[in-house]
Design an enzyme around this catalytic site. Sequence first.
Site, PDB file in Angstrom:
ATOM      1  N   TYR A  92       5.252  -3.277 -15.307  1.00  0.00           N
ATOM      2  CA  TYR A  92       5.180  -2.912 -13.887  1.00  0.00           C
ATOM      3  C   TYR A  92       4.666  -1.491 -13.722  1.00  0.00           C
ATOM      4  O   TYR A  92       5.060  -0.585 -14.466  1.00  0.00           O
ATOM      5  CB  TYR A  92       6.584  -3.007 -13.256  1.00  0.00           C
ATOM      6  N   GLU A 130       0.685  -0.929  -6.135  1.00  0.00           N
ATOM      7  CA  GLU A 130       1.635  -1.596  -7.025  1.00  0.00           C
ATOM      8  C   GLU A 130       0.901  -2.630  -7.873  1.00  0.00           C
ATOM      9  O   GLU A 130       0.140  -3.451  -7.353  1.00  0.00           O
ATOM     10  CB  GLU A 130       2.712  -2.276  -6.181  1.00  0.00           C
TER      11      GLU A 130
END
Length: 392
Positions: A112, A200
């Site tokens: 991530y 993101e």
Amino acid sequence: MKIHEYQAKQILAKYGVAVPRGEVANTLEEASTVARKLLAEGATGVVVKAQIHAGGRGKGGGVKVARNREDAEMHAKNILGMTLVTHQTGPTGQKVQRLLIEETASIDRELYLGIVLDRATGKLVFMASQAGGMEIEEVAAKTPEAIFKEAIDPAIGFGGWQARKLAFALGLKPTQINAAVAFFQSLYKAFTDTDASLVEINPFITTTDDKLFALDAKITFDDNALFRHADIKALRDVAEEDPLEVEASKYALNYIKLDGSIACMVNGAGLAMATMDIIQYAGGSPANFLDVGGGATQEQIEHAFEILLSDANVKAIFINIFGGILRVDRLATGVVAAARKLSVKVPIVLRLEGTNVEEGRQILKESGLNFQIGATMKEAADLAVAAAKVGA
Ligand code: GDP
Ligand code: MN
């Protein structure tokens, strides 16, 4: 402003961020053409991805991997036009109107990456975690130590040493570190150049042949900076937005849809928050809030009414105005005109204070229309809650 994954990937690619090869498809024919092309070019499979402005598509059935063209066409047929429900769309879901068809990657690890503004320190924070591919909110709640963070000094920028620190924290192989550092720096540059408010990458993947890719990409832009990014502004997809919110934005009204029964017309974001609170406190729930801003014109007030009334859930309207630049008498004139023109049936409760408040109250009284006026915010909220109960 939000954009689609395929658009975010196009922007990131310009900054040198590695993304899988792929193209957007608006129809089944286009989906088939893109799939055929990718497979002919040597892709071992393709992934069919629903393009909606919400995450959690994988779990909701909006991301499917296909090994051949027939399967890709089958998935495209199932996904295009479906109403995709994810934890971010709410229970009504979002209709899928576009697909991204991409070559599949042979995933080794799902990680991530995220860049956001930390409002507490006023700095951007670069976040990285080994817990990729899942909801980061859940990781943050249950195992916050699994998220590594680097605060970025705005005067210095994102340092190479910080990028290396994050790359090592992710447990990347020595052969992957340099590529990861370049990847992170490109992401940061894309963020700052475009005036993003969020970038993101979930998942950021390593492949079995040691490559790095942004397998998913989300970018949100700061609306206040869009005036200097005509190219980004053009990426807006109003089909993804609430129709009433789009309508409100045409008249520079700030409208947010909620799920209660009391419509709220206010001036100023702070008063909007206080109004939401006092309605809840009085035992009701807001259907929306509509901020007419500091200097609303009569025309804007009429549009505001039209927008509030197009929501079938609205059982009462609560107008809470503190007249400063917006004079109360002018607001009252606008309200009376709009109520007449639209022959408003739902009860209207007002709480008015500020410049020319007496004149404003007089205008309402003389209109002969059925307005209820509360002397204080609490009294007006009680009246609105009672009126909404009767209306329902
Ligand atoms: P989201 O659910 O909306 O966040 O959509 P993502 O783009 O993140 O996709 C969800 C999941 O689908 C990813 O976490 C991957 O596990 C999987 N996925 C997406 N693309 C590929 C691919 O090319 N190959 C494989 N094997 N899985 C993929
Ligand atoms: Mn994702």
